[in-house]
Write an enzyme that holds these catalytic residues in place. Structure first.
Site, PDB file in Angstrom:
ATOM      1  N   GLU A 192       0.839  -1.194   0.000  1.00  0.00           N
ATOM      2  CA  GLU A 192       0.000   0.000   0.000  1.00  0.00           C
ATOM      3  C   GLU A 192       0.880   1.251   0.000  1.00  0.00           C
ATOM      4  OE1 GLU A 192      -3.248  -0.100  -0.190  1.00  0.00           O
ATOM      5  OE2 GLU A 192      -3.617  -2.227   0.245  1.00  0.00           O
ATOM      6  N   LYS A 207      -4.159 -11.287  12.317  1.00  0.00           N
ATOM      7  CA  LYS A 207      -4.537 -12.609  11.816  1.00  0.00           C
ATOM      8  C   LYS A 207      -4.150 -13.711  12.809  1.00  0.00           C
ATOM      9  CE  LYS A 207      -4.026 -11.021   7.055  1.00  0.00           C
ATOM     10  NZ  LYS A 207      -3.181 -11.047   5.837  1.00  0.00           N
TER      11      LYS A 207
END
Length: 430
Positions: A192, A207
């Site tokens: 990003e 996660k």
């Protein structure tokens, strides 16, 4: 016989939302045979109606009014792909309280508030599914909750961030430095514009909190996860790791020990013979060890428009089957234990340590003495390159309590013979 239609609403039409819309359309002709009904997208919540209109065949589906979705009794499934904490959390809770089932890919929200959302779903006998929140298109939540439910899971270790894995692969295979590999990842769209969550380990940490909660049946939040990124890893570290028969990967590691749960995300040396060592570029993999099944590994694309959409639509199909057979809400929160989560200092690790020291007799012995006095056992100690009056030494320790190792390092960093701690990286395994 007329086909049964289940109506759904899509919250968000960004990259992943657009992928979900495409996959649902591509499955339209086979849905009734697969799941006994057709999923029809009734409404799509967006911010900019004009911009979103170019992405859909029927712009009348678009709305910027959440209440029009919430108060529509015909809509049974909400697919949340907006991301972020709010208003996603509010919308999901309101949907569940209204008796609507929810599918989300929102790892930030599930990692921090998963217990709240699952409890709300159970209270209202709704399904709340989030397969896509951890490993994109790789099935791992359902296997942990269902396929491997007959196991006591001992360890979950994974490469669960494609950006950092791509960067480390380029550093390993092409000798790039971190900044060069990051620039390439950004240019190719793997990173990003602001890569902080990836390169600092936060994305992988969220996660791992989700997987640890499910694997060990005890709530773990993102705040419980010890995280460290890859910004300090150099091409020299990777070369030295190769000499030791290892690669460096950003690993998420969750262990269920006798004294509590360990959950961490850190760059680690891992043996070239381990299955995770061959996971390269933007691919992800999760390695699970259970008492009955032994070792299993799940491998594939961990992110992206279509892989993530694949997992989301799989959850939607599961909910449709549950609706048809009147068994929604059958698997809610599986965190029925309250196990302690260990602090970083109480975890056990092996370490790879690279130092710049005075090149004179007695230096190695003095460093070894400090380590030994703090119960740090040395597995290997090697003198590497000389640079004038300085020498580079590499130390690999045996497994040690991290608090003991940190105490030793405070002394070593203050020694006059030590000029620089060039690298400090953990080593996976015993």
């Amino acid at each position: 016989m007329s086909e049964k239609v289940i109506k759904a609403a899509l919250l968000g039409l960004g990259t992943v939302g657009n992928g979900v819309y495409k996959v649902l359309n591509s499955q339209r002709e086979e849905m009734e045979k697969k799941i006994g009904a057709v999923v029809q997208v009734e409404k799509i919540l967006v911010r900019n109606l004009k911009k979103a209109a170019a992405k859909v065949e029927d712009p009348s589906l678009l709305t910027n009014d959440w209440k029009s979705i919430l108060e529509d009794p015909s809509i049974e499934i909400i697919i949340e792909v907006m991301g972020g904490f709010e208003p996603a959390r509010t919308y999901i809770l309101e949907a569940l309280r209204a008796g609507k089932h929810v599918v989300t890919a929102n790892k930030d929200l599930v990692a921090s508030n998963g217990g709240e959302l699952l409890d709300c779903a159970a209270e209202h006998q709704c399904d709340f599914l989030f397969e896509a929140a951890v490993a994109g298109g790789i099935p791992i939540i359902r296997p942990l909750k269902q396929c491997l439910a007959g196991n006591h899971i001992q360890e979950v270790i994974g490469i669960v961030n494609g950006t950092t894995n791509f960067i480390l692969t380029k550093m390993t295979q092409e000798g790039m430095e971190f900044s060069e590999a990051l620039a390439l990842a950004t240019e190719l769209g793997y990173a990003e514009a602001d890569p902080t969550a990836d390169i600092r380990g936060y994305d992988a940490g969220r996660k791992m909190a989700i997987m640890a909660s499910i694997a060990f049946n005890s709530r773990v939040t993102f705040d419980d996860v010890t995280t460290e990124g890859i910004t300090h890893i150099s091409a020299k570290d990777i070369r030295y790791a190769k000499e030791l028969g290892c690669l460096i990967k950003l690993l998420g590691l969750a262990r269920n020990t006798e004294t509590g749960i360990e959950v961490r995300v850190q760059p680690m040396l891992i043996s070239e013979s381990h299955p995770l060592a061959s996971v390269n570029d933007s691919f992800n993999a999760v390695f699970v060890r259970g008492d009955a099944v032994g070792d299993t590994m799940f491998y594939g694309r961990g992110a992206g428009e279509m892989p993530t959409a694949s997992a989301i639509v799989g959850d939607v199909f599961d909910i449709v089957r549950n609706i048809r057979f009147g068994c929604t809400g059958r698997i809610s929160c599986t965190c029925y234990k309250e196990l302690p989560v260990k602090k970083a200092d109480d975890m056990d690790s092996r370490f790879f340590l690279r130092l710049q020291v005075d090149d004179r007799p007695g230096v190695l012995a003095s460093i070894a003495s400090v380590l030994g006095n703090n119960d740090v056992s040395i597995a290997q100690m090697i003198q590497k390159n000389k640079d004038g009056d300085l020498a580079e030494i590499v130390v690999v320790t045996s497994k040690v309590r991290e608090g003991n190792f940190n105490d030793a390092m405070m002394i070593i960093e203050g020694m006059s013979v030590v000029h620089k701690v060039s690298a400090l990286i953990r080593v996976y395994g015993d």
